[in-house]
Design a protein around this motif. Structure first.
Motif, PDB file in Angstrom:
ATOM      1  N   ARG A 153     -18.479   7.503  -6.253  1.00  0.00           N
ATOM      2  CA  ARG A 153     -19.451   6.385  -6.128  1.00  0.00           C
ATOM      3  C   ARG A 153     -19.663   6.113  -4.521  1.00  0.00           C
ATOM      4  NH1 ARG A 153     -20.048   1.299  -8.299  1.00  0.00           N
ATOM      5  NH2 ARG A 153     -19.597   2.141 -10.728  1.00  0.00           N
ATOM      6  N   ARG A 193     -22.386   8.324  -3.893  1.00  0.00           N
ATOM      7  CA  ARG A 193     -23.751   7.843  -4.336  1.00  0.00           C
ATOM      8  C   ARG A 193     -24.343   6.841  -3.341  1.00  0.00           C
ATOM      9  NH1 ARG A 193     -21.135   8.124  -9.309  1.00  0.00           N
ATOM     10  NH2 ARG A 193     -21.506   6.261  -9.711  1.00  0.00           N
ATOM     11  N   THR A 194     -23.308   5.778  -3.489  1.00  0.00           N
ATOM     12  CA  THR A 194     -23.892   4.498  -2.300  1.00  0.00           C
ATOM     13  C   THR A 194     -24.274   4.859  -0.976  1.00  0.00           C
ATOM     14  OG1 THR A 194     -21.917   3.371  -3.614  1.00  0.00           O
ATOM     15  CG2 THR A 194     -22.956   2.261  -1.938  1.00  0.00           C
ATOM     16  N   PHE A 243     -18.012   1.638 -13.619  1.00  0.00           N
ATOM     17  CA  PHE A 243     -16.961   1.880 -12.812  1.00  0.00           C
ATOM     18  C   PHE A 243     -15.803   2.223 -13.980  1.00  0.00           C
ATOM     19  CE2 PHE A 243     -12.872   1.106 -10.628  1.00  0.00           C
ATOM     20  CZ  PHE A 243     -12.993   2.392  -9.721  1.00  0.00           C
TER      21      PHE A 243
END
Length: 460
Positions: free
Chosen positions: A327, A330-331, A380
Motif C-alpha cells: 500500500r 502504491r500511495t 486493506f
C-alpha cells in the motif's frame, strides 16, 4: 536499601528488538547529586524518591533530568512485570518475556517527525510517556500505576488473550458475572446439564450474596473497592451456611473454594474465546469439520496448539507487513496522497481511535471523505485476509504432517482450508466491527498486531 541504579539505567529494545540496558550518564549524575544524603538513610524507600522526582518534574531547570530518572525506573519496572508474567503463564501458554517486551518496553528518545503536508506534527507516544502523563499521586502509588497500565495495555492483553491468558482474578470474574450470563454461557458454550447449571447458578448466587454485599458496604462507607481479593475465612463460613440453607448440601471451606475456582475457570475460558483467544477445548478443530485423529494425546495436542498459535501470529504479522508495504508503494505514486499520510492516518485511526474528521486535520487533508479514500480500510482488511489464508495454510499443513498419516493429507488439506477460512473470517469480522464502534475499549487481535507493527515503523 534502594537499588539506585534503576533510576539511571534504561531498559529498552535495540533496533533488532533485543533487550538492551543503557546507562544514562546525565540521569546518574543528577540522581546522585539529588539523593546522596537520602540514600544513606536506612529507611529510604522508592516512594520517597519518586515523590521528589515527580515534584521536580514541574521545575523547568530540572524537569528533563527528573523525567529521565523516572523513565529509567519505569523501564525496569516494566521489565520485572513481563518477567513475572512469563514465570506465571509463559511455559503453559507458549510465550516468553521477550514476546511481551515488544509490546510495552517501547520507550524512545523524544523526537519530532517531519510535518505531514500542511498538517500538524505527529509524535509517537510511548507507554512510559502515558504513565507519566496520567499518574495522579492522590490515587495511589507510582509503582501501582505502572503495574496497572502495563497489565491493561491493549496490545499486550490482545496477545495474552490469543495465548489463553486473561489477566483478571477469579474473584473479579465471579463478582461481575450475572446469573443470567452464567446460565447462558454454561448451556450454550460449555453444554452442561440443567442440573449442573442449577448448582453453579446457586453457587454464584451464594458468592454474590456475601461478597458483593461486603464490597457494596465498603463503598457506601467511603472505602475504595479496589481489586477483588480472595474471600476471607469469615466470608467463606457465611457462604457455606447460605449454600447449605438453599441446597441442603454442606461443603467444607476447601470444597467451596474449589467450586468457585472451577466456575471461574469456565467463565474465564468463555471470556478468552469471545475476546479473540482460542478456546482450549476447540483450538483449531472447528466443530465436526476438522479433526486430527492422530492428535489424541494431551501432550501432542498442547504441542500442536502452541505451534498453531505461533503460526497464527506470525502469519498475521507477515500479512500485515506485506499489505502495508504494498500500500505504501502504491500511495507514493499517487498525486493526491503520500505514503506518510497513509502510515500516520492508519495509526491514528486504529491505535489512537481518532475519527476520520480529526485525522484529516492532523495529516493535511481537508475533508473526512479524503481520509476514507486514503485508508480504504475494507480493501486493506480483504488484502490482509487473502495473504493470511495463503501463509497460514502452508504453515499449518506443514505442521499437520507430523501428526497424521501422509495418505490422508489430501483430505486433511481440505478440512484445514475450511477451518482456517472460518477462523480468519472471524478475525477480519471482529476488526471490521471494531472499526465502526466509537470509543472502543477492547482491541481485536487484528488491530493489536497492526498497532504493534506500526509502532516499530514510527520508531524508526
Amino acid at each position: 536499601m534502594v537499588a539506585a541504579s534503576k533510576y539511571w539505567k534504561l531498559v529498552r529494545l535495540d533496533a533488532t528488538g533485543r533487550r538492551k540496558v543503557e546507562e544514562i550518564e546525565s540521569a546518574k549524575a543528577f540522581f546522585q547529586a539529588q539523593f546522596s544524603t537520602l540514600l544513606s538513610q536506612a529507611e529510604t524507600d522508592d516512594r520517597t524518591i519518586q515523590n521528589r522526582l515527580l515534584h521536580l518534574l514541574h521545575e523547568s531547570d530540572r524537569s528533563a533530568l527528573a523525567e529521565g530518572c523516572l523513565r529509567c525506573f519505569i523501564s525496569n519496572k516494566i521489565e520485572q512485570i513481563c518477567i513475572q508474567l512469563e514465570a506465571q503463564f509463559g511455559k503453559n501458554h507458549g510465550f516468553t518475556r521477550d514476546d511481551l517486551f515488544s509490546f510495552v518496553l517501547d520507550d524512545v528518545s523524544p523526537k519530532r517527525v517531519k510535518p505531514i503536508a500542511d498538517g500538524e506534527n505527529f509524535q509517537y507516544k510511548s507507554l512510559a510517556t502515558e504513565i507519566l502523563e496520567t499518574f495522579d499521586c492522590h490515587k495511589g502509588s507510582f509503582n501501582s500505576w505502572i503495574t496497572r497500565l502495563v497489565k491493561h495495555h491493549r496490545e499486550l492483553n490482545a496477545f495474552l488473550l490469543q495465548h489463553g491468558v486473561y489477566l483478571v482474578s477469579d474473584w473479579a470474574i465471579l463478582n461481575d458475572t450475572t446469573n443470567k450470563q452464567l446460565q447462558r454461557i454454561f448451556l450454550e458454550f460449555h453444554h452442561l446439564t440443567s442440573g449442573e447449571i442449577q448448582q453453579f447458578s446457586l453457587l454464584l448466587e451464594t458468592y454474590h450474596a456475601v461478597y458483593r454485599r461486603d464490597r457494596l458496604k465498603l463503598r457506601q462507607t467511603g472505602g475504595k473497592g479496589g481489586q477483588c481479593l480472595p474471600p476471607t475465612s469469615s466470608q467463606i463460613a457465611e457462604m457455606i451456611s447460605y449454600f447449605q440453607i438453599k441446597s441442603g448440601i454442606q461443603l467444607q471451606s476447601g470444597q467451596m473454594m474449589n467450586q468457585f475456582r472451577n466456575m471461574a475457570d469456565k467463565l474465564r475460558e468463555y471470556r478468552i474465546y469471545i475476546r479473540g483467544g482460542i478456546a482450549k477445548t476447540e483450538p483449531l478443530y472447528c466443530g465436526e469439520n476438522f479433526n486430527l485423529e492422530s492428535v489424541s494425546q494431551e501432550e501432542e495436542e498442547t504441542e500442536f496448539l502452541t505451534a498453531y498459535r505461533r503460526a497464527f501470529h506470525s502469519c498475521l504479522d507477515k500479512s500485515l507487513e506485506s499489505a502495508i508495504s504494498d500500500r505504501l508503494k502504491r500511495t507514493s505514486r499517487q498525486k493526491n496522497y503520500s505514503s506518510q499520510q497513509f502510515i500516520f492516518g492508519i495509526h491514528l485511526f486504529h491505535c489512537q481511535q481518532l475519527s476520520m474528521s480529526k485525522i484529516a486535520g492532523l495529516i493535511g487533508l481537508e475533508q473526512e471523505y479524503q481520509v476514507s479514500r486514503l485508508l480504504k480500510l475494507k480493501e486493506f482488511r480483504a488484502d490482509v485476509r487473502q495473504r493470511m489464508l495463503k501463509y497460514l495454510h502452508d504453515s499449518v499443513l506443514q505442521q499437520a504432517i507430523a501428526y497424521t498419516n501422509p495418505d490422508l493429507l489430501p483430505q486433511l488439506e481440505q478440512k484445514i482450508d475450511v477451518a482456517l477460512d472460518e477462523q480468519i473470517t472471524q478475525l477480519i469480522n471482529e476488526a471490521e466491527a471494531e472499526s465502526t464502534t466509537p470509543n472502543r475499549r477492547e482491541q481485536s487481535l487484528f488491530t493489536a498486531r497492526l498497532c504493534h507493527y506500526l509502532k516499530k515503523v514510527l520508531q524508526t
